[in-house]
Design an enzyme around this catalytic site. Sequence first.
Site, mmCIF file in Angstrom:
data_model
loop_
_atom_site.group_PDB
_atom_site.id
_atom_site.type_symbol
_atom_site.label_atom_id
_atom_site.label_comp_id
_atom_site.label_asym_id
_atom_site.label_seq_id
_atom_site.Cartn_x
_atom_site.Cartn_y
_atom_site.Cartn_z
ATOM 1 N N LYS A 1 -2.281 20.015 10.718
ATOM 2 C CA LYS A 1 -3.652 20.093 10.182
ATOM 3 C C LYS A 1 -4.729 19.822 11.236
ATOM 4 O O LYS A 1 -5.818 20.384 11.173
ATOM 5 C CB LYS A 1 -3.822 19.090 9.029
ATOM 6 C CG LYS A 1 -2.903 19.297 7.843
ATOM 7 C CD LYS A 1 -3.320 20.480 7.027
ATOM 8 C CE LYS A 1 -2.694 20.583 5.645
ATOM 9 N NZ LYS A 1 -1.296 20.236 5.471
ATOM 10 N N GLU B 1 -11.341 19.094 0.979
ATOM 11 C CA GLU B 1 -10.456 18.799 -0.146
ATOM 12 C C GLU B 1 -9.140 18.321 0.450
ATOM 13 O O GLU B 1 -8.827 18.637 1.592
ATOM 14 C CB GLU B 1 -10.228 20.060 -0.974
ATOM 15 C CG GLU B 1 -9.115 20.996 -0.456
ATOM 16 C CD GLU B 1 -9.405 21.629 0.903
ATOM 17 O OE1 GLU B 1 -10.585 21.734 1.278
ATOM 18 O OE2 GLU B 1 -8.437 22.014 1.595
ATOM 19 N N SER C 1 6.425 21.289 10.531
ATOM 20 C CA SER C 1 4.964 21.228 10.417
ATOM 21 C C SER C 1 4.403 19.813 10.389
ATOM 22 O O SER C 1 3.243 19.592 10.746
ATOM 23 C CB SER C 1 4.508 21.995 9.175
ATOM 24 O OG SER C 1 5.214 21.573 8.027
HETATM 25 C C1 LIG Z 1 -0.442 20.608 4.350
HETATM 26 C C2 LIG Z 1 0.939 20.749 4.859
HETATM 27 C C3 LIG Z 1 1.695 21.924 4.642
HETATM 28 C C4 LIG Z 1 1.229 23.053 3.768
HETATM 29 O O1 LIG Z 1 0.097 23.704 4.195
HETATM 30 P P1 LIG Z 1 0.113 25.110 4.922
HETATM 31 O O2 LIG Z 1 -1.310 25.480 4.983
HETATM 32 O O3 LIG Z 1 0.935 26.042 4.105
HETATM 33 O O4 LIG Z 1 0.709 24.896 6.268
HETATM 34 C C5 LIG Z 1 2.939 22.029 5.234
HETATM 35 N N1 LIG Z 1 3.445 21.037 5.973
HETATM 36 C C6 LIG Z 1 2.764 19.881 6.186
HETATM 37 C C7 LIG Z 1 3.388 18.819 7.000
HETATM 38 C C8 LIG Z 1 1.493 19.703 5.635
HETATM 39 O O5 LIG Z 1 0.836 18.561 5.851
#
Ligand SMILES: *Cc1c(COP(=O)(O)O)cnc(C)c1O
Length: 402
Positions: free
Chosen positions: A97, A119, A386
Amino acid sequence: MATAAFPIPVLPDTTGHFGHFGGMFVPETLMAPLQELATAYTAAQADPAFLTELDGLLRDYAGRPTPLYFAQRWTEKLGGAKIYLKREDLLHTGAHKINNTLGQILLAKRLGKNRIIAETGAGQHGVATAAVCARFGMQCVVYMGKVDMERQALNVVRMRLMGAEVRAVTAGQATLKEAVNEAMRDWVASVDHTHYILGSALGAHPFPMIVRDFQRIIGVEARRQILEKEGRLPDLLVACVGGGSNAIGLFHPFLADENVRMIGVEAGGDGIIPGRHAARFQGGKLGVLQGTKTWLLANDDGQIQLTHSVSAGLDYAAVGPEHAYLQDISRVDYTYATDAEALAAFKELAHCEGIIPALESAHAMAHVAKIAPGLSKHTLIIANLSGRGDKDVEQASRFLLP
Ligand SMILES: *Cc1c(COP(=O)(O)O)cnc(C)c1O
């Protein structure tokens, strides 16, 4: 190895569409500010000073480049394809993020706006927004569903510690969708001095494009890193898909490489039963939600369905419009992992590699665990890790420990 070019046009078009998807479905008062944002964004991307400042922050503040890690023990355990993990979990604030919030705060500065709203669902985007607002001395208001505030109490404390005001949203399901509604309502009334840092590749144009472009760094780095390590491009990319920002960030720099397959993994929840999952491409339909035309989960009368996932970050009724397009042209395949499969992968990665993934990322890992054993040892997979799972440990302990 040369790969043939897959014919992908430069998108979105000037009206913000990706094929049949995307666009700008917003109140009249937001049309001019969104156009202004698009214009400022285009100018910023052409300004070397902007790009240099962003590069410096990504490196020294966020911790880029993130490693591309060969998961040797997990690869050996699964006994098939060679698995690399893109380590977005190592970034400041714990997930990808921050790539987007750093880019957007610099845009806000260019636009002369000193108040930021956002948000948040699980709180990861809220935390990443609170951090960059502290870093740039800007006022920060984060809208969060009351239910999510209870589920992710630690992230609420982190945001407040960094000086953000967290406003509880009690309408409806009191989760992410309602938080987006409140942020939009605020923005309509405050847009002359406020920038809305949207957290995923979602919403009205130009947000899906802006968020994608700030997340492309994931794929740009991964491409360079796999060429250094293996001397060739990967065969397969795998990422989880909530709104779709980490996935499009990894996929986009490889879209023209015909021999690179891509799989997006949505939240299958308790299985594909209406109201018990968040897999928009399984049982979803075309519609408009929160500014954009895309695949979403709705009843026959158009009412948005309840969604469920063990991971709050994937628990949203609509998918980013560029993913809808990539599915439509069959460039990317979309599948899902259930809560149980994600929790099993969460545990397996922790045991096998000493890495605790976010429950969101664990959906991508679950799919890798499903397919890797059936692939040859010469197959190269890059899976996007992610985010890290610290925020999920308490929740997971209820499911996993005796
Ligand atoms: C917010 C989040 C996601 C989902 O959001 P995307 O916009 O689809 O990437 C996925 N993995 C993590 C660790 C997140 O914090």
